[in-house]
Scaffold this motif. Structure first.
Motif: not given
Lengths: 715, 170
Positions: A639, A642, A647, A675, A705
């Motif tokens: 992914r 970020g 979060k 994440e 990632e």
């Protein structure tokens, strides 16, 4: 979970619980659990599988139809061996060797012991033999080390021996003659005589030949391998076939697989099922190799800290070293196994203080899962490492094993105070940290020793840390070792199981030889040597292919990689050299083989410049090959990176944590909410239902990632 | 600290404990109440009531006498035969059988297993009270009878067992 393609179902049937791990093509996991149902393993298996499929709301039958692989491993066969509840064996050996079952190998009397127990011979005891001396018969025969018959096999002795054994109601017969790995003629002859006796008496018992199970030098290990196969695998095989039948009933189209000790998958009908008995820590190494390739590193040290042990292994430049003579249930075997070291150091390891000398020691005893650490409040009375962790605020009392167990911190503190802190005259927290540091020091020195035997600079390695207790202690046990990177995983507790699902279908065949290539060897003799090597590789190749084809694989899909176990002539240990070509076509190819040996030898030891070529020469002790069929492997999800700040929903507040003789307010994070791109600064604790990652002040963790956690030590 | 119950220690003494349990006990630090549990079990088995202070052989004990002179530390056989004060060699009061001729040697070491009686003799010490073989020693002929063991009871009790030993009346 939308869009899931179930790929592999891994089953681990333990003594009490059957665990299931369901992996899909995208690398997602679901973990199921059900009680093991002894005698009807298929029921526990189906229940556990259903538990996993329910998590993803999948239809069980449809899942079974889609699955590529079901991988079953259990401790059934090992338990048969440990509890001595296997078959009633009879054994025929070369006359004069009858006492081999009693004498065993010296190290079998202390293998698996702690260092103090090894030193104190009063604790040494040989394992009970699998076949009593009264059911061993000798037959006069002798084959020499070149395979020539020196004394013919006395068939009448074999006939009488088998008759006497039949009178003792044997359920299986083993035959192990000296040098049968060079020339199996006498084992065959004795086997034929035995078959005639069995036919005359109208009895049907299986016969196991040592040269068939493993034609490798070293009589005692070959004998042990043969006995264990005959003794312990029959029940296990029935059990496996029963579970396979259940899976097929639910639509699974393939054969069920088991894991071999050298990291390959084999059909449950595999003829040498004892090779599946040491497969515990194999998964981690395979997983590490797989993830290493993904993130671009081919040298990895793996470290798996669970409840009772700390297992360490190395993948060096893409290769995993093989241990050729491992110990199983205190028997030395001829069985190639992925090499791993193990020390008794884990969360459940018991902390002891000598009442007279105040010397502190750890384990190797573990509180296990029953009664478990004191804090679990299930009857444990001895302080463990987990209790120390709990007292120091590193474990969450309300979220241990996902909240299934409420930790009783007060009780742990009380026991620790009474049994450790008071005798030592220190503060309870200081005592707790001292014990944990001791464990971490032991773990670190075992890593150091494995690095030094590989002959590779630690800066070429990444360290992977997993297992339920790995992330809890990795900060300290990896500190200052100079690795190029230190990693752990959100699924650290299930990493071994994940690793198993990355295995290929792989069988290893080998044969002992004694081939010398000296500086004086003539061209003609070198030609002879090449012919002999090629002949053995060809035979093994044909045998390996037919075995894999019989398991339902396409012959085209099989790739064979030959190897030779080589040493400088006169040495006592050999190294495994991958052959430069599948066939030695020319004299140059033979040079390339010895050159490959020298290069490898120098990597591991030090340069022995032209010692083989000009002086000692080379000896090949074993020729073999690995036959592999690739299997689809789960992929980890990649992914985009970020923000560095996790979060808000990952934030679970703070908790006081004792570290470096002081209390810190540690930030708490939920592992599954993190994440890619997130960076966590210590002091922090990352919680997961099955594991806890501790980050002391000054250190930090970065998520890449692949959602792999990279641990970075501060200065 | 590990502590075992009376039955476990009794089985340990009698060699009836399964090997795994025996080994696990051997591998642990010594349980700190072992000595007195051990003594209690031995006390149940002897025919006298004088408290045992220390066992010094399979059937021999240093005890504190209940009779006169009270508290005197003497060596006793399990059958209660008395060998005198523990600071003197009890063997001197035992029946002694010396194996120093070929016939007697051959009874226990036949044929080539035998030893040369010019160089060695075997002395068997037997209880005059119950005829139990209490000890055997091998020595060169003429060598004085060996005094095996003179324990420092006070230090042992005070420093190792954490108890003062009642004084012996002079």
């Amino acid at each position: 979970m939308e869009q899931s393609t179930p790929l592999v179902l891994g089953i681990d049937a333990g003594g009490t619980m059957t665990d299931t791990i369901l992996v899909d093509k995208q690398g997602n996991f679901a973990v199921g659990k059900a009680p093991t149902t002894p005698g009807h393993e298929a029921e526990g298996f189906m229940e556990s599988a259903r538990d996993a499929t329910d998590l993803w709301n999948l239809d069980t039958n449809k899942t079974f139809e889609e699955l590529e692989v079901i991988l079953y491993s259990g401790t059934g066969m090992l338990n048969t061996l440990l509890s001595r509840t296997g078959k009633r064996l009879g054994l025929i050996v070369t006359r004069g060797m009858e006492d081999a079952v009693l004498m065993g190998r010296g190290l079998q009397s202390w293998s698996g012991y702690s260092y103090p127990d090894r030193l104190h011979a009063v604790t040494h005891a040989h394992p009970d033999p699998l076949v009593p001396r009264s059911r061993v018969r000798g037959v006069t025969e002798r084959v020499d080390q070149f395979g020539q018959v020196v004394i013919p096999a006395y068939e009448h002795e074999a006939v009488n021996g088998v008759k006497e054994l039949l009178n003792q109601d044997i359920e299986a017969l083993c035959i192990c003659c000296m040098y049968s790995h060079v020339n199996p003629e006498h084992e065959w002859q004795i086997g034929e005589a035995a078959r005639r006796v069995l036919a005359e008496n109208d009895v049907d018992v299986p016969i196991y030949f040592s040269h068939q199970l493993r034609p490798i030098i070293r009589e005692q290990s070959r004998l042990n391998s043969t006995l264990i196969e005959a003794y312990a695998t029959a029940q296990g095989r029935d059990q496996l076939l029963g579970v396979e039948a259940a899976a097929k009933q639910h639509g699974f189209p393939h054969s069920m697989q088991t894991m071999l000790s050298y990291g390959g998958l084999a059909n449950v009908r595999y003829p040498r099922l004892h090779e599946t008995m040491i497969s515990g820590p194999v998964g981690g190494l395979l997983g590490a190799k797989h993830v290493g390739e993904l993130v671009g590193t081919d040298s990895v040290i793996v470290s798996d800290m669970g409840g009772t042990s700390f297992d360490i292994g190395a993948v060096t430049r893409g290769k995993i070293p093989i241990d050729d003579e491992p110990t199983l249930a205190r028997f030395k075997l001829n069985l190639p196994t992925l090499a791993m070291d193990t020390i008794g150091a884990g969360g459940g390891t018991i902390v002891k203080v000598d009442p007279y000398t105040h010397k502190v020691s750890l384990g190797p005893e573990s509180a296990g899962s029953v009664p478990g650490p004191v804090a679990m409040d299930m009857g444990g009375t001895e302080p463990t490492i987990a209790d120390c962790d709990a007292v120091m605020g590193r474990l969450n009392p309300d979220n241990f094993l996902g909240g299934k167990v409420q930790l009783n911190i007060e009780k742990a503190k009380q026991v620790l105070q009474e049994k450790v802190a008071d005798p030592l005259g220190v503060d309870v927290y200081e005592a707790a940290e001292g014990m944990v540091n001791l464990l971490e020091m032991e773990a670190r020195s075992s890593i150091e020793s494995i690095i030094s035997t590989q002959g590779v600079d630690p800066s070429e390695y990444h360290l992977m840390s997993y297992g339920g207790s790995g992330p809890l202690h990795m900060a300290e046990y990896s500190r200052g070792l100079g690795f190029s990177g230190v990693m752990t995983f959100p699924f650290a507790a299930a990493f071994s199981a994940f690793g198993c699902t990355t295995a290929d279908y792989l069988h290893r065949h080998s044969q002992s030889v004694h081939i010398m290539i000296g500086p004086e060897t003539s061209e003609q003799d070198r030609g002879e040597v090449r012919w002999q090597i090629n002949k053995i590789w060809d035979d093994l190749d044909a045998h390996a292919r037919s075995e894999l084809v019989a398991e339902g694989h396409d012959s085209e899909a099989v790739t064979c990689e030959p190897f030779a176990m080589m040493r400088y002539t006169g040495q006592l240990e050999d190294v495994e050299v991958t052959a430069p070509a599948t066939k030695l076509e020319s004299d140059d190819d033979l040079d390339r083989l010895t050159q490959a040996f020298e290069t490898l030898y120098e990597t591991i030891n030090r340069s022995a410049s032209s010692y083989g070529e000009a002086e000692a020469g080379f000896t090949i002790m074993e020729l073999g090959l690995s036959a592999r069929v690739e299997k689809v492997k789960p992929e980890l999800t990649r992914r985009p990176l970020g923000a560095a700040e996790p979060k808000p929903k990952a934030n679970k507040g703070t908790r006081a944590m004792y570290y470096n003789r002081d209390w810190h307010e540690a930030q708490l994070w939920e592992m599954d909410m993190l994440e890619p791109g997130n960076v966590l600064e210590g002091p922090a604790i990352v919680e997961h239902p099955a594991t806890t990652l501790v980050i002391p002040s000054g250190d930090r963790v970065r998520l890449d990632e692949w959602t792999i956690l990279h641990y970075e030590h501060g200065d | 600290m590990a502590s075992y119950n009376h039955d476990t220690i009794r089985d340990l003494i009698d060699g009836r404990l399964p090997w795994q349990s025996t080994r696990s006990i051997m591998s642990q630090y010594k349980d700190d109440d072992r000595f007195f549990k051990y003594i209690d079990i031995l006390q149940e088995r002897v025919t006298f009531n004088d408290p045992i202070l220390l066992p010094i052989g399979e059937h021999l004990y240093i005890v504190a006498k209940q009779g006169e002179p009270q508290g005197e530390r003497v060596v006793k056989c399990g059958c209660s035969y008395e060998f005198g004060h523990y600071t003197r060699n009890w063997k001197l009061k035992a029946m002694i059988n010396v194996r120093d001729d070929e016939e007697e040697i051959a009874e226990i070491y036949p044929g080539r297993h035998s030893y040369d009686p010019d160089w060695m003799e075997i002395r068997e010490f037997i209880c005059p009270g119950c005829a139990t073989l209490l000890e055997v020693e091998a020595a060169a002929p003429g060598y004085p009878i060996v005094f095996d063991f003179l324990p420092d009871l006070e230090t042992f009790y005070r420093d190792w067992l954490g108890r003062e030993l009642p004084k012996e009346s002079k």
